[in-house]
Write an enzyme that holds these catalytic residues in place. Structure first.
Site, PDB file in Angstrom:
ATOM      1  CD  GLU A  35       7.564 -11.900   2.930  1.00 50.12           C
ATOM      2  OE1 GLU A  35       6.320 -11.971   2.934  1.00 50.12           O
ATOM      3  OE2 GLU A  35       8.253 -12.028   3.961  1.00 50.12           O
ATOM      4  CG  ASP A  51       0.927 -16.682   9.531  1.00 46.67           C
ATOM      5  OD1 ASP A  51      -0.271 -16.315   9.611  1.00 46.67           O
ATOM      6  OD2 ASP A  51       1.791 -16.041   8.917  1.00 46.67           O
TER       7      ASP A  51
END
Length: 286
Positions: A35, A51
């Site tokens: 991450e 995104d």
């Protein structure tokens, strides 16, 4: 990171997590690598990845456009009494959560506040930790337990998939990945030699054989997301390192985590999690 968060919350009262102590810390730290690029817990992280999910923030990538960031803010309100630096943004955050809206309009100070509180505010860190476990860690462990998973590496993979895919039953969610994986077994499959055998559709399946198939299914969903909101900017296809890292650990037979474990980072370079990792982070994970 996803929508249907209420389904994830419903697991909280049922679960008894299989990973705890050092093994849980390893699982969390490994996902942190994917991450954020390191094993640290980035409570203060916040950015717009473009995104389709609005701002992504905190230790589990909580998103304003999918609603889990709003869950964190509400948990924080419960700890502060409801009058804190996020309060002026409540109406916008709530609306975006309800509409699954990726807009960041009206949230000009969101990342500034998140970063500030993430660095210094123990209550805000606690809110993030509680919601990560409630929405992602605990449900992922419960889903793994229903399959019969016993190995540390399997439960850690359930957590990592839950963080990225969600722990609820959309077309790319962890329950769907598990269902597709188990449905593929029509015969006994004992290659894997893990020492753990699952009952899958009435067949005996070695746990590592099941896990390898699970990661093949997951990779297919990363390359070809079924849900439109997971297709933004072809981002998922750029994260295959999450699968390859676990495949590397499986090849090394890193099945049960009682000491150090070795995985690959996002650039394909080996890294170690050790008892020092647990000692470093145990105080903020309690």
């Amino acid at each position: 990171m996803h929508i249907n968060r209420i389904l994830a919350l419903s697991f909280a009262a049922l679960v008894s997590a299989k990973l705890d102590g050092c093994a849980k810390t390893f699982a969390l730290a490994i996902t942190n690598i994917y991450e954020n690029g390191d094993t640290d817990f980035h409570f203060d992280y916040c950015e717009n990845l473009n995104d389709g999910r609005g701002f992504t923030s905190g230790i589990a990538g909580f998103c304003t456009g999918t609603g889990d960031a709003w869950e964190v803010v509400q948990k924080y309100h419960s700890l502060t009494g409801g009058n804190d630096k996020f309060t002026p943004m409540d109406s916008v955050l709530k609306q975006y959560a309800e509409d699954s809206d990726s807009s960041t309009k009206g949230l000009d100070s969101y990342c500034k506040v998140w970063e500030e509180l993430g660095k210094t505010d123990k209550k805000f860190r606690k809110a993030q930790t509680l919601m990560r476990d409630e929405m992602y860690f605990d449900p992922s462990q419960e889903l793994g337990a229903k399959v019969g998973l016993q190995l540390s590496i399997s439960h850690a993979q359930m957590y990592d998939a839950g963080i990225q895919h969600g722990t609820w039953a959309d077309k790319d969610g962890l329950p769907t990945l598990i269902e597709e994986t188990s449905a593929s077994f029509g015969n006994d499959t004992l290659d894997g030699n893990s020492g753990s055998t699952l009952d899958v559709n009435g067949h005996k399946v070695d746990e590592i054989a099941w896990l390898r198939k699970f990661m093949q299914v997951r990779q297919d969903h990363l390359l070809h997301p079924r849900e439109k909101y997971n297709q933004g900017d072809n981002y998922w296809a750029q994260t295959l390192y999450r699968v390859r890292s676990y495949e590397y650990a499986i090849d090394r037979k890193e099945y049960v985590w009682t000491d150090s474990v070795k995985f690959l980072d996002n650039d394909g370079k080996p890294f170690n999690c050790s008892p020092n990792t647990y000692a470093l982070y145990s105080d903020i994970l309690e």
